[in-house]
Design an enzyme around this catalytic site. Structure first.
Site, PDB file in Angstrom:
ATOM      1  N   CYS A 110      76.545  -4.560  40.140  1.00 13.35           N
ATOM      2  CA  CYS A 110      75.774  -5.606  39.879  1.00 13.35           C
ATOM      3  C   CYS A 110      76.279  -7.217  40.456  1.00 13.35           C
ATOM      4  CB  CYS A 110      75.325  -5.319  38.624  1.00 13.35           C
ATOM      5  SG  CYS A 110      73.684  -6.370  37.929  1.00 13.35           S
ATOM      6  N   HIS A 214      74.023  -0.204  36.812  1.00 12.31           N
ATOM      7  CA  HIS A 214      75.409   0.227  35.719  1.00 12.31           C
ATOM      8  C   HIS A 214      75.892   1.597  35.602  1.00 12.31           C
ATOM      9  CE1 HIS A 214      74.820  -3.939  34.679  1.00 12.31           C
ATOM     10  NE2 HIS A 214      74.263  -4.324  35.305  1.00 12.31           N
ATOM     11  N   GLU A 216      78.491   2.418  34.478  1.00 10.91           N
ATOM     12  CA  GLU A 216      79.212   2.366  33.931  1.00 10.91           C
ATOM     13  C   GLU A 216      78.781   2.934  32.715  1.00 10.91           C
ATOM     14  OE1 GLU A 216      77.794  -0.590  34.819  1.00 10.91           O
ATOM     15  OE2 GLU A 216      78.081  -1.819  33.171  1.00 10.91           O
TER      16      GLU A 216
END
Ligand code: MN
Length: 252
Positions: A110, A214, A216
């Protein structure tokens, strides 16, 4: 073999009336799931500490966060650009330069992808909804962090496709900025349906991949393509230190 040590850039935020520094837990869990040992670097540290922070690190993870100061890419701030954090910009730019100098792999997420582009001379769309309106909602306002909301197409033969193990996926999306002019030294390896750049990688040097979504937040399922990014980072980290790996294998 000793798991690679991954330096993870952190943030500062006020929580319950106190200024605190750390990182979203998802980055720590995803790095662990990918086989790395995360070490958080607070943005309170001055940029002069970049070499010290990377001493003994095997990889760098540039995380999401506030908008980069537009002056870093020669632009006047758009009205939506608030809460810039010049200290964090300075530390992360120093860490990226130092990581490249050391030949360490970099995963940039990001804001991280945007930082890599700016570091190498590129520019950003400061606010997609007003500057580059399109049919895809990249903001994801109010949605759960794991909500996959738009499709991304990944280029054939790219490091990103290899890491993900696929050429198309649906991603979460929580950004209002994006790469505008691509920096020299990067190639686009993923886009959304509206043409917004969702992934880049370095054209030379150590493994360097950036994504605008994202991953993660999306590593809970063992077959999630997003987990492949964290596995690829640690795999590249092992390759970046062949002498150290040999030493460990031989028990020295
Ligand atoms: Mn997006």
């Amino acid at each position: 073999m000793t798991p690679p040590r991954v330096l993870v850039t952190g943030r500062v935020a006020a929580v319950e009336g106190a200024e605190r520094t750390g990182v979203n837990a998802a980055y720590v869990r995803a790095t662990l799931a990918g086989g790395g040992v995360p070490v958080i670097a607070s943005p309170l540290l001055p940029p002069e500490t970049a070499a010290t922070l990377l001493e003994g690190a095997d990889a760098l993870l540039l995380t999401g966060g506030a908008d980069i100061a537009p002056a870093r890419y020669g632009a006047a701030p758009h009205p939506t650009v608030t809460d810039v954090q010049p200290d964090r910009d300075a530390l992360e730019l120093a860490l990226f330069a130092e990581a490249r100098r050391r030949g360490l792999p970099v995963l940039a997420i990001c804001r991280g992808l945007q930082l890599v582009n700016v570091a190498l001379g590129g520019t950003l769309w400061q606010d997609l909804p007003s500057e580059r309106p399109g049919p895809v909602d990249h903001r994801g306002a109010g949605l759960p962090r794991q909500a996959r909301t738009h499709d991304v197409t990944v280029g054939e033969g790219t490091a990103l496709a290899e890491a993900l193990g696929c050429r198309a996926l649906r991603t979460n999306s929580f950004h209002h900025q994006a790469i505008r002019d691509l920096a020299t030294g990067l190639r686009v390896c993923a886009t959304a349906a509206d043409g917004v750049i969702e992934g880049v990688e370095g054209t030379a040097g150590a493994w360097c991949v950036g994504v605008q979504w994202h991953p993660e937040e999306c590593v809970d399922a063992p077959d999630a393509p997003d987990l492949g990014l964290f596995r690829a980072l640690t795999a590249a980290a092992r390759g970046a230190h062949p002498a150290r790996s040999r030493r460990i294998r031989s028990g020295v």
